[in-house]
Design a protein around this motif. Structure first.
Motif, mmCIF file in Angstrom:
data_model
loop_
_atom_site.group_PDB
_atom_site.id
_atom_site.type_symbol
_atom_site.label_atom_id
_atom_site.label_comp_id
_atom_site.label_asym_id
_atom_site.label_seq_id
_atom_site.Cartn_x
_atom_site.Cartn_y
_atom_site.Cartn_z
ATOM 1 N N VAL A 107 13.243 -2.633 -2.179
ATOM 2 C CA VAL A 107 11.804 -2.748 -1.890
ATOM 3 C C VAL A 107 11.412 -4.110 -1.327
ATOM 4 O O VAL A 107 10.262 -4.286 -0.908
ATOM 5 C CB VAL A 107 10.970 -2.462 -3.162
ATOM 6 N N ILE A 108 12.331 -5.062 -1.317
ATOM 7 C CA ILE A 108 11.937 -6.433 -0.991
ATOM 8 C C ILE A 108 11.372 -6.574 0.423
ATOM 9 O O ILE A 108 10.516 -7.414 0.687
ATOM 10 C CB ILE A 108 13.133 -7.402 -1.197
ATOM 11 N N ASP A 109 11.807 -5.709 1.366
ATOM 12 C CA ASP A 109 11.364 -5.850 2.760
ATOM 13 C C ASP A 109 10.278 -4.863 3.149
ATOM 14 O O ASP A 109 9.859 -4.843 4.313
ATOM 15 C CB ASP A 109 12.561 -5.666 3.707
ATOM 16 N N LEU A 110 9.809 -4.034 2.209
ATOM 17 C CA LEU A 110 8.874 -2.965 2.577
ATOM 18 C C LEU A 110 7.567 -3.516 3.156
ATOM 19 O O LEU A 110 7.086 -3.049 4.189
ATOM 20 C CB LEU A 110 8.578 -2.086 1.359
ATOM 21 N N ASN A 111 6.974 -4.487 2.484
ATOM 22 C CA ASN A 111 5.689 -5.003 2.971
ATOM 23 C C ASN A 111 5.857 -5.781 4.263
ATOM 24 O O ASN A 111 5.008 -5.713 5.158
ATOM 25 C CB ASN A 111 5.028 -5.890 1.908
ATOM 26 N N ARG A 112 6.979 -6.490 4.393
ATOM 27 C CA ARG A 112 7.213 -7.278 5.610
ATOM 28 C C ARG A 112 7.452 -6.390 6.833
ATOM 29 O O ARG A 112 7.327 -6.841 7.961
ATOM 30 C CB ARG A 112 8.402 -8.212 5.395
ATOM 31 N N GLN A 113 7.800 -5.114 6.590
ATOM 32 C CA GLN A 113 8.061 -4.200 7.695
ATOM 33 C C GLN A 113 6.813 -3.447 8.141
ATOM 34 O O GLN A 113 6.854 -2.726 9.135
ATOM 35 C CB GLN A 113 9.140 -3.189 7.282
ATOM 36 N N LEU A 114 5.686 -3.618 7.433
ATOM 37 C CA LEU A 114 4.457 -2.925 7.823
ATOM 38 C C LEU A 114 3.924 -3.478 9.144
ATOM 39 O O LEU A 114 3.983 -4.680 9.403
ATOM 40 C CB LEU A 114 3.392 -3.072 6.735
ATOM 41 N N GLU A 115 3.398 -2.566 9.982
ATOM 42 C CA GLU A 115 2.824 -2.979 11.263
ATOM 43 C C GLU A 115 1.384 -3.459 11.058
ATOM 44 O O GLU A 115 0.613 -2.864 10.310
ATOM 45 C CB GLU A 115 2.823 -1.802 12.240
ATOM 46 N N TRP A 116 1.035 -4.536 11.745
ATOM 47 C CA TRP A 116 -0.331 -5.060 11.677
ATOM 48 C C TRP A 116 -1.214 -4.328 12.681
ATOM 49 O O TRP A 116 -0.769 -3.971 13.767
ATOM 50 C CB TRP A 116 -0.341 -6.552 11.999
ATOM 51 N N PRO A 117 -2.498 -4.109 12.352
ATOM 52 C CA PRO A 117 -3.435 -3.638 13.375
ATOM 53 C C PRO A 117 -3.545 -4.683 14.486
ATOM 54 O O PRO A 117 -3.268 -5.867 14.258
ATOM 55 C CB PRO A 117 -4.760 -3.498 12.604
ATOM 56 N N ASP A 118 -3.922 -4.237 15.670
ATOM 57 C CA ASP A 118 -4.072 -5.194 16.775
ATOM 58 C C ASP A 118 -5.055 -6.306 16.405
ATOM 59 O O ASP A 118 -4.801 -7.476 16.687
ATOM 60 C CB ASP A 118 -4.558 -4.467 18.033
ATOM 61 N N VAL A 119 -6.166 -5.928 15.777
ATOM 62 C CA VAL A 119 -7.148 -6.935 15.353
ATOM 63 C C VAL A 119 -7.539 -6.618 13.903
ATOM 64 O O VAL A 119 -8.413 -5.785 13.655
ATOM 65 C CB VAL A 119 -8.404 -6.914 16.245
ATOM 66 N N PRO A 120 -6.904 -7.279 12.912
ATOM 67 C CA PRO A 120 -7.273 -7.035 11.509
ATOM 68 C C PRO A 120 -8.602 -7.709 11.174
ATOM 69 O O PRO A 120 -8.668 -8.930 10.999
ATOM 70 C CB PRO A 120 -6.105 -7.663 10.733
ATOM 71 N N LEU A 121 -9.649 -6.926 11.088
ATOM 72 C CA LEU A 121 -10.987 -7.474 10.843
ATOM 73 C C LEU A 121 -11.502 -7.153 9.440
ATOM 74 O O LEU A 121 -12.398 -7.820 8.949
ATOM 75 C CB LEU A 121 -11.976 -6.917 11.879
ATOM 76 N N ARG A 122 -10.948 -6.120 8.798
ATOM 77 C CA ARG A 122 -11.409 -5.710 7.465
ATOM 78 C C ARG A 122 -10.441 -6.285 6.426
ATOM 79 O O ARG A 122 -9.326 -5.807 6.289
ATOM 80 C CB ARG A 122 -11.489 -4.187 7.383
ATOM 81 N N ILE A 123 -10.899 -7.317 5.713
ATOM 82 C CA ILE A 123 -9.988 -8.126 4.900
ATOM 83 C C ILE A 123 -10.396 -8.065 3.440
ATOM 84 O O ILE A 123 -11.526 -8.405 3.080
ATOM 85 C CB ILE A 123 -10.002 -9.589 5.398
ATOM 86 N N ALA A 124 -9.451 -7.646 2.590
ATOM 87 C CA ALA A 124 -9.638 -7.685 1.137
ATOM 88 C C ALA A 124 -8.994 -8.961 0.612
ATOM 89 O O ALA A 124 -7.810 -9.202 0.843
ATOM 90 C CB ALA A 124 -9.006 -6.448 0.491
ATOM 91 N N VAL A 125 -9.780 -9.778 -0.077
ATOM 92 C CA VAL A 125 -9.312 -11.081 -0.547
ATOM 93 C C VAL A 125 -9.178 -11.060 -2.066
ATOM 94 O O VAL A 125 -10.092 -10.621 -2.775
ATOM 95 C CB VAL A 125 -10.275 -12.210 -0.126
ATOM 96 N N ILE A 126 -8.030 -11.528 -2.547
ATOM 97 C CA ILE A 126 -7.828 -11.716 -3.989
ATOM 98 C C ILE A 126 -7.799 -13.215 -4.252
ATOM 99 O O ILE A 126 -6.944 -13.938 -3.740
ATOM 100 C CB ILE A 126 -6.518 -11.064 -4.463
ATOM 101 N N SER A 127 -8.769 -13.678 -5.038
ATOM 102 C CA SER A 127 -8.864 -15.102 -5.359
ATOM 103 C C SER A 127 -9.763 -15.246 -6.576
ATOM 104 O O SER A 127 -10.417 -14.284 -6.992
ATOM 105 C CB SER A 127 -9.427 -15.880 -4.161
#
Length: 430
Positions: free
Chosen positions: A135-155
């Motif tokens: 599972v270590i590479d699963l998230n790194r292999q996800l494709e990004w949208p051309d313009v990521p504008l909808r952002i969920a922030v954890i802080s």
């Protein structure tokens, strides 16, 4: 039997412990527990059973104020973390027995390389486990949208890092239409991993609303990064369905999360800059496409104008040329049609002449035959006609205009009319 006081007994113990060469300046390997700071640092040194994890040795220890600053600086500078509970350490201790406070160990020095090696070992164990689980590479292999504008922030709510992130996003010259929502979580301490996992679960429940997740932390001690070397948190991020950006430390600070997230940046501001840069890259691509479309359209329009100019020069002459060409074609067709018509009509005319002669001859024969047949039929009609029958002595009796063929059809008083070959007779039945 004579006894001694407790003070005398503890004094004997103190004499047996304090200052003994084998109990002074000894390097001891143990795990820290119950670390508390109050000017001085109080803790317990524990050794656990390698299989059961149960304590097999326990000793109270102290780092006095005069030594604490030096040890903290040395340990934090090497490991990036402050001395806390649950760390494996190699410390230099001197046994001390106080009649009122009992046995303890005074820590005078620490070997950060031992702890650093243990931290790296634990980090490596987590990474290897994630690799073994695939599972270590699963998230790194996800494709990004051309313009990521909808952002969920954890802080953390109200954190300076979150404020820096928002300020950077919304003050960029490109004015991209970002939509940001904060999912609050603890960003340090033992509860931080579970708190962040809870926020991730909230985002996953409305996955279709977001393009990515940004986990950011601004300021704070480097030692607070220990919460991010956590297997459960790393496994959640590795398998998260949206790309995750990690911005929880500075350039030299690396955690397990940096090995599993899709993108790792230095700071919250750097996370915002990366998102802005991606949006600006898309804008630049659109601008280039627009420029290319404009150029192609301009070239096409210029070519069309040139073609139109040529057509405009030729167009006034085209009707006359077309009419002349059409007239010549009609003349050629007339000549050709005349020749063809004459070639087709000559044999047909000869055929008609022959047929006319045949028709005339056949008509005379047919007419003569029909005339003879009519004469025979006329003679037959003359013989069979009612008048001829009457001339032979027959008569026709009628009542009310109908011929009488049966005497029983007549009644006394009926007026009958009898037709003879010459004249009629009217009678009354009596």
């Amino acid at each position: 039997m004579n006894g001694i006081t407790l003070e005398e007994f503890t004094a004997r113990i103190a004499g047996a412990v304090n200052g003994v060469p084998g109990l002074a300046g000894v390097w001891v390997i143990a795990e820290t527990s119950d670390v508390r700071r109050n000017g001085h640092c109080y803790l317990e040194l524990v050794q656990k059973h390698p299989v059961t994890g149960d304590p097999v040795a326990r000793l109270r220890a102290t780092v006095w104020r005069g030594t604490l600053a030096r040890i903290d600086a040395k340990f934090t500078g090497a490991t990036g973390q402050r001395l806390e509970s649950g760390m494996k350490v190699m410390v230099c201790v001197t046994a001390s027995f106080h009649p009122a406070y009992g046995l303890s160990a005074n820590i005078t020095d620490i070997d950060p390389s031992y702890t650093l090696g243990d931290l790296m070992r634990r980090r490596l164990e987590i990474i290897n486990r994630l690799k073994a689980e695939g599972v270590i590479d699963l998230n790194r292999q996800l494709e990004w949208p051309d313009v990521p504008l909808r952002i969920a922030v954890i802080s953390a709510r109200g954190a300076a890092g979150y404020g820096d992130f928002i300020h950077q996003l919304y003050t960029s010259p490109s004015r991209l239409a970002f939509r940001v929502a904060l999912f609050p979580a603890l960003m340090q301490g033992a509860s931080a991993p579970d708190s962040i996992i809870c926020a991730l679960e909230q985002i996953a429940a409305e996955e279709e609303m977001w393009d990515c997740v940004v986990i950011i932390r601004g300021g704070g001690a480097t030692s607070d990064l220990a919460a991010f070397d956590n297997y459960d948190l790393a496994a959640n991020i590795a398998q998260f369905p949206l790309p995750v950006i990690i911005g929880i430390g500075h350039e030299r600070d690396v955690t397990v999360l940096d090995a599993v997230a899709n993108m790792r940046v230095k700071t919250p501001t750097a996370a915002a800059e990366w998102l802005i840069a991606r949006g600006e890259e898309a804008l630049a691509t659109l601008h280039d496409l627009g420029t290319e479309i404009y150029r192609l359209a301009s070239d096409l329009l210029a070519g069309s104008k040139e073609q139109l100019a040529r057509l405009s020069a030729v167009l006034p002459q085209l009707p006359a040329i077309a009419m002349d060409n059409a007239r010549k074609r009609v003349d050629r067709l007339n000549v050709a049609l005349s020749d063809v018509a004459m070639a087709r009509l000559r044999p047909e005319a000869s055929r008609l002449d022959v047929m006319a002669e045949r028709i005339a001859s056949s008509s005379a024969t047919v007419i003569e035959r029909q005339r003879a047949m009519l004469d025979r039929m006329d003679g037959l009609v003359q013989v069979l006609s009612p008048q001829a029958t009457l001339s032979r002595g027959y008569s026709i009796t009628r009542v009310n205009g109908h011929a009488v063929t049966d005497a029983s059809a007549l009644a006394p008083g009926d007026i009958i009319e009898t037709t003879l070959a010459s004249g009629t007779i009217e009678s009354k039945v009596s």
